[in-house]
Design a protein around this motif. Structure first.
Motif, PDB file in Angstrom:
ATOM      1  N   ILE A 103      64.421  35.734 -24.820  1.00 25.12           N
ATOM      2  CA  ILE A 103      64.357  36.249 -26.198  1.00 25.12           C
ATOM      3  C   ILE A 103      63.488  35.346 -27.066  1.00 25.12           C
ATOM      4  N   SER A 104      63.669  34.027 -26.926  1.00 20.84           N
ATOM      5  CA  SER A 104      62.843  33.097 -27.702  1.00 20.84           C
ATOM      6  C   SER A 104      61.377  33.213 -27.309  1.00 20.84           C
ATOM      7  N   ALA A 105      61.111  33.366 -25.999  1.00 24.81           N
ATOM      8  CA  ALA A 105      59.731  33.487 -25.533  1.00 24.81           C
ATOM      9  C   ALA A 105      59.096  34.781 -26.016  1.00 24.81           C
ATOM     10  N   LEU A 106      59.846  35.881 -25.986  1.00 27.64           N
ATOM     11  CA  LEU A 106      59.311  37.163 -26.458  1.00 27.64           C
ATOM     12  C   LEU A 106      59.011  37.112 -27.950  1.00 27.64           C
ATOM     13  N   THR A 107      59.869  36.436 -28.702  1.00 25.36           N
ATOM     14  CA  THR A 107      59.628  36.293 -30.137  1.00 25.36           C
ATOM     15  C   THR A 107      58.321  35.552 -30.390  1.00 25.36           C
ATOM     16  N   LEU A 108      58.086  34.484 -29.635  1.00 24.63           N
ATOM     17  CA  LEU A 108      56.839  33.736 -29.762  1.00 24.63           C
ATOM     18  C   LEU A 108      55.639  34.612 -29.406  1.00 24.63           C
ATOM     19  N   LEU A 109      55.719  35.326 -28.285  1.00 22.86           N
ATOM     20  CA  LEU A 109      54.589  36.141 -27.841  1.00 22.86           C
ATOM     21  C   LEU A 109      54.334  37.314 -28.781  1.00 22.86           C
ATOM     22  N   LEU A 110      55.407  37.870 -29.355  1.00 22.84           N
ATOM     23  CA  LEU A 110      55.254  38.974 -30.296  1.00 22.84           C
ATOM     24  C   LEU A 110      54.421  38.548 -31.500  1.00 22.84           C
ATOM     25  N   HIS A 111      54.752  37.406 -32.073  1.00 23.66           N
ATOM     26  CA  HIS A 111      54.047  36.961 -33.271  1.00 23.66           C
ATOM     27  C   HIS A 111      52.667  36.400 -32.933  1.00 23.66           C
ATOM     28  N   ALA A 112      52.509  35.835 -31.726  1.00 20.35           N
ATOM     29  CA  ALA A 112      51.198  35.303 -31.344  1.00 20.35           C
ATOM     30  C   ALA A 112      50.190  36.434 -31.143  1.00 20.35           C
ATOM     31  N   GLY A 113      50.656  37.575 -30.568  1.00 19.39           N
ATOM     32  CA  GLY A 113      49.790  38.744 -30.420  1.00 19.39           C
ATOM     33  C   GLY A 113      48.598  38.525 -29.510  1.00 19.39           C
ATOM     34  N   SER A 114      48.735  37.687 -28.505  1.00 21.04           N
ATOM     35  CA  SER A 114      47.614  37.391 -27.610  1.00 21.04           C
ATOM     36  C   SER A 114      47.400  38.546 -26.629  1.00 21.04           C
ATOM     37  N   PRO A 115      46.128  38.950 -26.359  1.00 20.97           N
ATOM     38  CA  PRO A 115      45.883  40.040 -25.401  1.00 20.97           C
ATOM     39  C   PRO A 115      46.270  39.675 -23.970  1.00 20.97           C
ATOM     40  N   LYS A 116      46.360  38.394 -23.661  1.00 24.07           N
ATOM     41  CA  LYS A 116      46.681  37.989 -22.297  1.00 24.07           C
ATOM     42  C   LYS A 116      48.140  38.253 -21.923  1.00 24.07           C
ATOM     43  N   THR A 117      48.973  38.650 -22.897  1.00 20.77           N
ATOM     44  CA  THR A 117      50.407  38.840 -22.618  1.00 20.77           C
ATOM     45  C   THR A 117      50.746  40.256 -22.181  1.00 20.77           C
ATOM     46  N   LEU A 118      49.787  41.189 -22.154  1.00 20.21           N
ATOM     47  CA  LEU A 118      50.081  42.585 -21.841  1.00 20.21           C
ATOM     48  C   LEU A 118      50.731  42.743 -20.470  1.00 20.21           C
ATOM     49  N   GLY A 119      50.113  42.171 -19.441  1.00 19.06           N
ATOM     50  CA  GLY A 119      50.647  42.333 -18.093  1.00 19.06           C
ATOM     51  C   GLY A 119      52.052  41.783 -17.948  1.00 19.06           C
ATOM     52  N   ASP A 120      52.317  40.644 -18.567  1.00 16.18           N
ATOM     53  CA  ASP A 120      53.651  40.047 -18.461  1.00 16.18           C
ATOM     54  C   ASP A 120      54.690  40.873 -19.206  1.00 16.18           C
ATOM     55  N   ALA A 121      54.322  41.426 -20.369  1.00 14.49           N
ATOM     56  CA  ALA A 121      55.262  42.285 -21.103  1.00 14.49           C
ATOM     57  C   ALA A 121      55.571  43.547 -20.313  1.00 14.49           C
ATOM     58  N   LEU A 122      54.567  44.123 -19.640  1.00 16.14           N
ATOM     59  CA  LEU A 122      54.806  45.300 -18.799  1.00 16.14           C
ATOM     60  C   LEU A 122      55.736  44.958 -17.635  1.00 16.14           C
ATOM     61  N   SER A 123      55.563  43.780 -17.070  1.00 18.16           N
ATOM     62  CA  SER A 123      56.440  43.357 -15.971  1.00 18.16           C
ATOM     63  C   SER A 123      57.891  43.254 -16.429  1.00 18.16           C
ATOM     64  N   VAL A 124      58.104  42.685 -17.611  1.00 18.42           N
ATOM     65  CA  VAL A 124      59.466  42.581 -18.129  1.00 18.42           C
ATOM     66  C   VAL A 124      60.049  43.966 -18.384  1.00 18.42           C
ATOM     67  N   SER A 125      59.235  44.910 -18.837  1.00 18.19           N
ATOM     68  CA  SER A 125      59.742  46.254 -19.133  1.00 18.19           C
ATOM     69  C   SER A 125      60.263  46.968 -17.895  1.00 18.19           C
ATOM     70  N   ARG A 126      59.817  46.536 -16.712  1.00 14.98           N
ATOM     71  CA  ARG A 126      60.261  47.178 -15.469  1.00 14.98           C
ATOM     72  C   ARG A 126      61.563  46.592 -14.936  1.00 14.98           C
ATOM     73  N   GLU A 127      62.021  45.507 -15.517  1.00 12.47           N
ATOM     74  CA  GLU A 127      63.234  44.864 -15.012  1.00 12.47           C
ATOM     75  C   GLU A 127      64.474  45.664 -15.383  1.00 12.47           C
ATOM     76  N   GLU A 128      65.462  45.614 -14.514  1.00 15.03           N
ATOM     77  CA  GLU A 128      66.743  46.263 -14.774  1.00 15.03           C
ATOM     78  C   GLU A 128      67.646  45.328 -15.579  1.00 15.03           C
ATOM     79  N   GLY A 129      68.521  45.921 -16.356  1.00 19.28           N
ATOM     80  CA  GLY A 129      69.536  45.129 -17.057  1.00 19.28           C
ATOM     81  C   GLY A 129      69.049  44.404 -18.292  1.00 19.28           C
ATOM     82  N   LEU A 130      67.968  44.862 -18.916  1.00 19.05           N
ATOM     83  CA  LEU A 130      67.517  44.233 -20.159  1.00 19.05           C
ATOM     84  C   LEU A 130      68.538  44.488 -21.268  1.00 19.05           C
ATOM     85  N   SER A 131      68.743  43.502 -22.116  1.00 17.80           N
ATOM     86  CA  SER A 131      69.586  43.710 -23.289  1.00 17.80           C
ATOM     87  C   SER A 131      68.803  44.515 -24.319  1.00 17.80           C
ATOM     88  N   SER A 132      69.524  45.076 -25.295  1.00 16.95           N
ATOM     89  CA  SER A 132      68.829  45.866 -26.326  1.00 16.95           C
ATOM     90  C   SER A 132      67.867  44.996 -27.126  1.00 16.95           C
TER      91      SER A 132
END
Length: 626
Positions: free
Chosen positions: A504-533
């Motif tokens: 959660i802390s890492a996603l908050t950092l990446l959200l505000h940083a807005g770097s284009p290099k984070t797209l692939g990693d964010a997509l990978s997290v979206s495929r994981e099971e059991g994510l919290s809301s």
């Protein structure tokens, strides 16, 4: 009494027009108003009509309740008009243009408006009210600057559950549009808790223009008002507050006012102000705490010299208290008095160590380091360690590390801030070590890493500047620029995504940083099971900053962990802003399938219907109109 009841009923009617007729007819305030006004109906026919209309609303069912509520609103408008008196100007003169004001309109969508109104009025289905208000007030698009919520803000200041978040976030976001409403409710001489909040809110908006009001509050108000007024005056204009605060700090009968006055002297440049602060530092615990804060910020040219002089040889050589054998009552009383005096000396020295470290001078830091290494009293050594950690002192880096993990939360936060402030360019080298697997496995290692990511994320948050020109996120402009240019922080956030405790802390950092290099990693997290809301919403918002055909499918996957109108609303806001026409049929299919499995409530379905109306609009026609 009848006038007060009518005023409250008028405010309640405004609230019910947002909340709905079904809530209005069962509201206990409605029955209370009826019981209060009914005995007076014989003497005032107008009150009889109001009572009759209240009963009609209470007895109405279905859609008829809405009509009866509108009739009650119309009747209350007539009563309000009959009670009104013209407000004539005190003096005639030429017309002057109004001062420029920030733009205010109605940016909230119907769903957002319903959610925010529910939070302000404590609607039955409202959840996480403070979080909802804070999120809307601090949103990048100034969503809370909406004219339709103005009538609800003043009543919300009386709601203890949300009053502070309304004062701190929502009222400043509304700006000068809300000031007349606040001023009408303010009673400086009465000094209720509501009046204190109103005074603070007006001062936060108007700044120097609120000075006459603050002076009046200091002269006429009870202790709570005087304390709030001198505190706000000191924040707005230190020079104007200084002569008043000097008197209040030593002569006011209220301890609360004296403490507030000492705080207000933080920016005072005079010798007299410095003397008052030094005397207060030697006073009670409350005064010493306030004086420590003010002395830490003092710009007086002799402040460092006078503060260092407080660290006397007697305090430097202070040892443990030796309990004396006592047999008589007099001896026991004398021993207890000596022990208390020794305890007071230790507490004084602990606060002095904090102050020396906060001032940030080399001489002060060396004295604190000496206390950390050599002082006989453990409480003083521990205080010195915490103080050095807070300023990120490099002279005893390895010695201090064992003390860090068991330090209080505030000290950990100050340590991270101190390291960044000391040298932002080297902050990554010094803090990245806390993300090594062996370090994370230590007790409290994960907690410290979360705090580092959260603090670094603050440097990427875009907020309005404060009055003094510093960024609204509380970080220095220089440090913010250095941190943002160092791409290693984004890499660190990406690496931390694999740790569930840091995600959660890492996603908050990446959200505000807005770097284009984070797209692939964010997509990978979206495929994981059991994510919290919370994780799903953060990934949602991260993906919303990129353009890629895979993101549409990720949006639908990320909807599954979400629950409730507020979370669905946040997700729909992202999809609305994304505005991809290919998303409309996909979202419609997902919603139909969801409704077949478990029918959504009206509040849950509303954000989707609103989003789909926008996505399915006639785009060609809209373009021609433009």
């Amino acid at each position: 009494m009848a006038k007060d009841t009518l005023k409250q009923l008028d405010r309640d009617v405004d609230r019910w027009l947002f909340a709905g007729a079904q809530i209005a007819r069962t509201d206990p305030n409605l029955a209370g108003a009826r019981d209060m006004l009914a005995p007076l109906a014989a003497r005032a026919p107008a009150l009889g009509k109001v009572t009759q209309q209240i009963e009609k609303l209470q007895n109405a069912t279905g859609k008829a309740a809405a009509s009866e509520l509108l009739a009650l609103a119309s009747l209350m408008a007539q009563v309000r008009g009959a009670q009104a008196t013209p407000a004539l100007p005190e003096a005639s003169g030429d017309m002057q243009p109004l001062p420029p004001a920030r733009k205010i309109g109605t940016p909230l969508t119907p769903t957002e408006l319903n959610t925010l109104v529910g939070a302000l009025t404590n609607a039955p289905d409202s959840r996480q009210r403070s979080r909802v208000i804070r999120d809307y007030a601090t949103s990048d698009r100034c969503a809370a600057r909406d004219l339709r919520i103005l009538p609800l803000v003043v009543p919300a200041l009386s709601d203890g559950a949300i009053a502070e978040v309304v004062v701190q976030y929502l009222v400043p976001a509304l700006g000068e549009a809300i000031v007349p409403s606040l001023q009408r409710q303010l009673d400086l001489e009465k000094g209720r808790a509501l009046d204190v909040r109103l005074l603070r809110a007006i001062a936060r908006i108007e700044g120097a223009k609120a000075t006459p009001m603050l002076r009046e509050g200091i002269e006429k108000g009870p202790p709570d008002i005087r304390a709030a007024a001198i505190a706000e005056l000191g924040r707005i204009d230190a020079l104007a507050a200084e002569p008043i605060a000097l008197v209040l700090a030593e002569k006011d009968r209220s301890k609360e006012v004296r403490v507030a006055a000492v705080h207000a002297l933080a920016g005072a440049p005079s010798d007299e102000a410095l003397e008052v602060l030094l005397r207060a530092f030697g006073g009670t615990a409350e005064l010493r705490s306030a004086a420590e804060s003010s002395l830490a910020a003092s710009k007086h040219p002799r402040a460092n010299e006078r503060i260092v002089a407080l660290f006397s040889p007697e305090l430097r050589d202070l040892g443990h208290y030796r309990i004396k054998k006592a047999t008589t009552k007099e001896e026991k009383d004398a021993a207890a008095k000596e022990q208390k005096a020794h305890t007071n000396q230790v507490e004084y020295l602990v606060d002095l160590v904090d102050l020396l470290a906060t001032r940030g001078t080399d001489e002060g830091a060396n004295l604190v380091l000496e206390a950390f290494r050599k002082h006989k009293v453990k409480d003083v050594r521990d205080a010195a360690a915490r103080a050095l950690l807070r300023i990120g002192y490099p002279g005893a880096w390895e010695e201090l590390m064992p003390s860090l993990y068991d330090a209080p939360d505030a000290t950990k936060d100050d340590f991270v801030g101190g390291v960044v402030a000391l040298d932002p360019a080297k902050a990554h080298e010094r803090l990245a070590r806390f993300f090594e697997p062996a370090v994370l496995a230590q007790k409290n290692g994960l907690d410290l890493a979360q705090r580092i990511l959260a603090r670094i994320a603050n440097h990427f948050v875009e907020l309005e500047e404060e009055d003094d020109g510093t960024p609204g996120n509380g970080e220095s402009a220089e440090a913010t620029q250095v941190i943002r240019k160092d791409e290693r922080w984004v890499d660190l956030g990406v690496a931390a995504l694999g740790n569930k405790g840091l995600r959660i802390s890492a996603l908050t950092l990446l959200l505000h940083a807005g770097s284009p290099k984070t797209l692939g990693d964010a997509l990978s997290v979206s495929r994981e099971e059991g994510l919290s809301s919370e994780e799903a919403l953060l990934v949602f918002e991260c993906l919303g900053k990129h353009r890629d055909p895979r993101i549409l499918h990720a949006f639908l996957r990320l909807l599954e962990p979400l629950r409730g109108g507020y979370e669905y609303g946040r997700a729909c806001n992202v999809m609305t802003a994304y505005d991809d026409p290919a998303l409309a049929p996909m979202l419609r299919g997902w919603l139909d399938a969801k409704q077949k499995r478990k029918r959504l409530s009206r509040a849950e379905a509303a954000p989707f219907e609103e989003c789909l109306r926008f996505l399915e609009r006639a785009r060609a026609a809209a373009s021609e109109d433009d």
